[in-house]
Design a protein around this motif. Structure first.
Motif, PDB file in Angstrom:
ATOM      1  N   GLY A 169     -43.481  14.882  -8.228  1.00 41.66           N
ATOM      2  CA  GLY A 169     -42.546  14.092  -7.425  1.00 41.66           C
ATOM      3  C   GLY A 169     -41.953  14.869  -6.267  1.00 41.66           C
ATOM      4  N   GLY A 170     -42.658  15.881  -5.818  1.00 38.76           N
ATOM      5  CA  GLY A 170     -42.149  16.727  -4.734  1.00 38.76           C
ATOM      6  C   GLY A 170     -42.130  16.054  -3.375  1.00 38.76           C
ATOM      7  N   LEU A 219     -47.277  17.776  -7.002  1.00 38.98           N
ATOM      8  CA  LEU A 219     -48.151  16.715  -7.508  1.00 38.98           C
ATOM      9  C   LEU A 219     -47.396  15.404  -7.353  1.00 38.98           C
ATOM     10  CD1 LEU A 219     -50.765  15.790  -8.972  1.00 38.98           C
ATOM     11  CD2 LEU A 219     -49.499  16.027 -11.107  1.00 38.98           C
ATOM     12  N   ASP A 220     -47.929  14.523  -6.538  1.00 38.88           N
ATOM     13  CA  ASP A 220     -47.224  13.266  -6.247  1.00 38.88           C
ATOM     14  C   ASP A 220     -48.255  12.195  -5.927  1.00 38.88           C
ATOM     15  OD1 ASP A 220     -45.534  11.202  -4.857  1.00 38.88           O
ATOM     16  OD2 ASP A 220     -44.002  12.733  -5.086  1.00 38.88           O
ATOM     17  N   GLY A 231     -42.796   8.171  -2.740  1.00 38.80           N
ATOM     18  CA  GLY A 231     -42.596   9.384  -1.962  1.00 38.80           C
ATOM     19  C   GLY A 231     -43.336   9.329  -0.637  1.00 38.80           C
ATOM     20  N   HIS A 232     -43.099  10.346   0.168  1.00 39.38           N
ATOM     21  CA  HIS A 232     -43.689  10.379   1.510  1.00 39.38           C
ATOM     22  C   HIS A 232     -44.292  11.753   1.760  1.00 39.38           C
ATOM     23  CE1 HIS A 232     -41.599   6.616   2.375  1.00 39.38           C
ATOM     24  NE2 HIS A 232     -40.586   7.163   1.714  1.00 39.38           N
ATOM     25  N   ALA A 291     -40.998  10.149 -11.119  1.00 35.95           N
ATOM     26  CA  ALA A 291     -40.729   9.001 -11.984  1.00 35.95           C
ATOM     27  C   ALA A 291     -40.879   7.737 -11.161  1.00 35.95           C
ATOM     28  CB  ALA A 291     -39.311   9.069 -12.543  1.00 35.95           C
ATOM     29  N   ARG A 292     -41.303   6.675 -11.830  1.00 35.30           N
ATOM     30  CA  ARG A 292     -41.132   5.361 -11.212  1.00 35.30           C
ATOM     31  C   ARG A 292     -39.619   5.179 -11.143  1.00 35.30           C
ATOM     32  NH1 ARG A 292     -45.659   5.846  -9.556  1.00 35.30           N
ATOM     33  NH2 ARG A 292     -47.454   5.537 -10.900  1.00 35.30           N
ATOM     34  N   SER A 293     -39.109   4.781  -9.985  1.00 35.28           N
ATOM     35  CA  SER A 293     -37.658   4.865  -9.794  1.00 35.28           C
ATOM     36  C   SER A 293     -37.037   3.608  -9.187  1.00 35.28           C
ATOM     37  CB  SER A 293     -37.357   6.070  -8.902  1.00 35.28           C
ATOM     38  OG  SER A 293     -38.014   5.917  -7.645  1.00 35.28           O
TER      39      SER A 293
END
Ligand SMILES: NC(=O)c1ccc[n+]([C@@H]2O[C@H](COP(=O)([O-])OP(=O)(O)OC[C@H]3O[C@@H](n4cnc5c(N)ncnc54)[C@H](O)[C@@H]3O)[C@@H](O)[C@H]2O)c1
Length: 114
Positions: free
Chosen positions: A8-9, A31-32, A37-38, A76-78
């Protein structure tokens, strides 16, 4: 210097953590899967692996290829609304996916997971 994988970085909490690790002199692999995320949020100097920590082959390959020594799990799914509309997806991805990540860490001999 430690090689740290940050899941999730490319997200809010993860990208700030990546920046702090880089500033402290560590080597960082992100790892994303870029769902929320972007790519542009990944701080310069970190390597991005695009994929899910819930995919056993993806996480195993990332841990081995980059000789990861520690993991910070920020992915995480957020999305609150989506989690209410589709709770099964959130259990699968956040809960079961987390178990997959821990099993991969154990198999790869990564002993530090936060
Ligand atoms: N934002 C806050 O204020 C806050 C406060 C306390 C706790 N948290 C927790 O921190 C975590 C991250 O929150 P955030 O605000 O940074 O969210 P975010 O959506 O900005 O970041 C989450 C990142 O994880 C990635 N991701 C999601 N599922 C993935 C998967 N299966 N594999 C790989 N990457 C995946 C997304 O693409 C995204 O980059 C969540 O567990 C959240 O509950 C956040």
């Amino acid at each position: 210097m430690t090689t740290i994988l940050v899941t999730g970085g490319a997200g809010y909490v993860g990208s700030v953590s990546v920046a702090a690790f880089l500033e402290a002199g560590h080597d960082v692999v992100v790892l994303d899967d870029l769902t929320t995320g972007h790519r542009a949020a990944v701080p310069e100097g970190a390597r991005l692996v695009e994929g899910s920590y819930g995919d056993a082959a993806t996480i195993a390959a990332a841990l081995t290829a980059h000789r990861v020594e520690a993991i910070l799990h920020c992915a995480a799914r957020s999305l609150v609304g989506e989690s209410i509309a589709d709770p099964g997806k959130y259990y699968r991805d956040n809960v079961a996916g987390g178990v997959t990540l821990l099993e991969a860490a154990r198999s790869a001999g990564v002993q530090r997971v936060g």
